[in-house]
Each structure stands twice: as structure tokens, then as C-alpha cells.
Scaffold this active site. Sequence first.
Site, short mmCIF file in Angstrom:
data_model
loop_
_atom_site.label_atom_id
_atom_site.label_comp_id
_atom_site.label_asym_id
_atom_site.label_seq_id
_atom_site.Cartn_x
_atom_site.Cartn_y
_atom_site.Cartn_z
N LYS A 54 -5.75 5.16 7.73
CA LYS A 54 -6.30 3.81 7.91
C LYS A 54 -7.43 3.83 8.93
O LYS A 54 -8.45 3.18 8.75
CB LYS A 54 -5.18 2.84 8.33
CG LYS A 54 -4.29 2.47 7.15
CD LYS A 54 -3.00 1.81 7.55
CE LYS A 54 -2.09 1.67 6.32
NZ LYS A 54 -0.70 1.41 6.63
N GLN A 98 3.10 -0.92 10.97
CA GLN A 98 3.46 0.12 10.01
C GLN A 98 4.97 0.11 9.78
O GLN A 98 5.76 0.19 10.71
CB GLN A 98 3.00 1.49 10.56
CG GLN A 98 3.17 2.64 9.59
CD GLN A 98 2.30 2.51 8.35
OE1 GLN A 98 1.12 2.24 8.42
NE2 GLN A 98 2.92 2.68 7.18
N ASP A 121 -1.57 -7.60 5.78
CA ASP A 121 -0.63 -7.06 4.80
C ASP A 121 -0.13 -8.14 3.84
O ASP A 121 0.46 -7.85 2.81
CB ASP A 121 0.58 -6.44 5.52
CG ASP A 121 0.54 -4.91 5.53
OD1 ASP A 121 -0.18 -4.33 4.69
OD2 ASP A 121 1.24 -4.31 6.36
#
Length: 293
Positions: A54, A98, A121
Site C-alpha cells: 500500500k 489492517q 475501506d
Amino acid sequence: MTAKRIDGKAFAATLRASIADAVTQLNTSHNLTPGLAVILVGEDPASAVYVRNKRKACAEAGIASFETILPASTTQDALLREIARLNADDAVHGILVQLPLPAHIDAQAVINAIDPAKDVDGFHVINAGRLAVGQPGLVPCTPLGCLLLLRDTLGSLAGKHAVILGRSNIVGKPMAQLLLRESCTVTICHSRTEQLSQETRRGDILIAAIGKPEYVRGDWIKPGATVLDVGINRITRDDGSSALVGDVDYKAASARAHAITPVPGGIGPMTIACLLRNTLEAACAIHGIAFTL
Ligand code: NDP
């Protein structure tokens, strides 16, 4: 018939290039650099690789990236304090925690502490609700990547019968909402579905997201269907070598499908490209700038 291979890697590269162009324009027109903050708790090696990827993808797109690495023993309160700090940081437009988190932390409580405007997200209950009722909001990256590939492969999706294997909050359910929004007829299957192969054979579109290596067999596919394989499974072959495979038996399914994504090189690259896209979208929305891509 041999199915067309849907090249998610190439599509994602094109998408990332347009995101990089849009970020440059945003810099010039508004002196604004989108920023993504990633929080990693613990030392899970796979998660560390995802975070590294990322960071690299952000750098290539001109997006600023910030990382918070916390030990596995971090308390939920300490994690919530870090999220509050990032919520208040004007340089941060996207916050990603995460997953998975250590067992002593309530993942949904942590996700719901993220400012919904920065929830790149798309897992916050507010964004899930917006998607369910058809309001604009941030959409989970993997289903969004699937939708972009489907539109590119099929054009209009209206009236198609889409069968989704898996009902998780991060893939199956948001995928179903997105396809309903496209006027598909949607069937969602899960581990308690009976006669699974009869359901899959009805799908003009079949999306597999169950995490079971090569579980979907060739004769489960409707001839001419478009198949998206979200699963990522590491297997050990008889000769001791290891490989990444999807949830679909790619070779057998290719003999019946019209088009199919490979693993790797299909949905995975789209997920990360859509994360960059969501970060750019969030930065624009926070600053009241029209977002077009
Ligand atoms: P989850 O484990 O959260 O959900 C799996 C779903 O599959 C559940 O709804 C489960 O049903 C269902 N399922 C399990 N076994 C069967 C079966 N035999 N028949 C029918 N349904 C079944 O997984 P995720 O949604 O998080 O991920 C799914 C897969 O996608 C994984 O391989 C993951 O690695 C991959 N993935 C890939 C991404 C990418 O970027 N390419 C991103 C995210 C995930 P039930 O609800 O009844 O338990």
C-alpha cells in the site's frame, strides 16, 4: 470455448495512472495532496506485506502515506486514541486499519471509530448503510474493483443474474448491494446453501469469495458466464511446490465461461487500485471538490 482472461493487473495499472494524473491536477488546482494512514497492529507477516504494498502504491500515485505500527499487546483504548488523532489530522483523508486485529480487540468498534468521511475501506456501519439504501458513500475496495471489471467486460449489467458465493461484510454483502444498484437479479450463497452447484449454474455472472481453493468446478459454471474469482488461497502441490490459487478451478471453468479473472492478476490488483481511488475521492469530498475519474 476458451474464456477471455480478464486482465485485472492491466486494468488496475490504467486506473492507477489516471489516479496519479488526477492527484497531480489536485495538487496544482487546490494545493492538496491526498493522504492515507494505515494502522498495523501486531507482527502478522502477510499483513506487513500488504502494508508495504500500500505504501508503494501510494508513492507511485503521488498520495502521501502515513503508517502507525503498534505491538500486538496494544489495548483497544490505545488504538481508539490513535484513530481519534488521525481523524483530527488534516493531512489524512483516508484511514485504514489492517485486518485481522488481535483477538482482544473488537474490530467493528475500531472501524466504527473512524470518521466515515475517512473510511476508505468502506467498512464503517454508516458507509455500509449508505450503500444499502443507495446513498453516495465510500464503497469497499474489493467489490468496487469487481464492479469496474464487470462493467468493462459486459457493459450494462441490468437484468443479468448474478450469483455471489460468500456473505462477508467486506466482499459478499457489499458486492450484492452494488449489483442490485446495477439492476442485476442477485443470489447470495454461503456455507449453508443447499445444492450450491445448481445455484451457480444460474449465474450469468458468478463471483466466488469463499476462501476455498479451486472449490468451484468447471461444470458448476453456466456456459457463457462471466466469472470473477476473489479467493486467494496458498496451496502446496504434490511435488512440494506452493502456489496461489483462487476459489475456482480456473482451467475447467475457462472451458465454459465467456470471461474469467485469473489468480493472481485478477481481483487482487483491483483492490489496491480502488483503495487509492477511494483515498482521492475522500480527499475531494472532505474539501468540497467535485470528484471525477
Ligand atoms: P470470510 O471467511 O469472511 O467469508 C467467507 C464466506 O464464504 C462466508 O460467507 C462463508 O459462509 C462462505 N463459505 C465458506 N465455505 C463455503 C462453501 N463451502 N460454500 C459456500 N459458501 C461458503 O472471507 P472473505 O469474504 O473475507 O474472503 C473470501 C476470500 O476472498 C478469501 O480467500 C480471501 O483471501 C479473499 N479476498 C481477496 C481479496 C482480494 O483483494 N482479491 C480481498 C478480500 C478477500 P458463512 O457465512 O455461512 O460462514
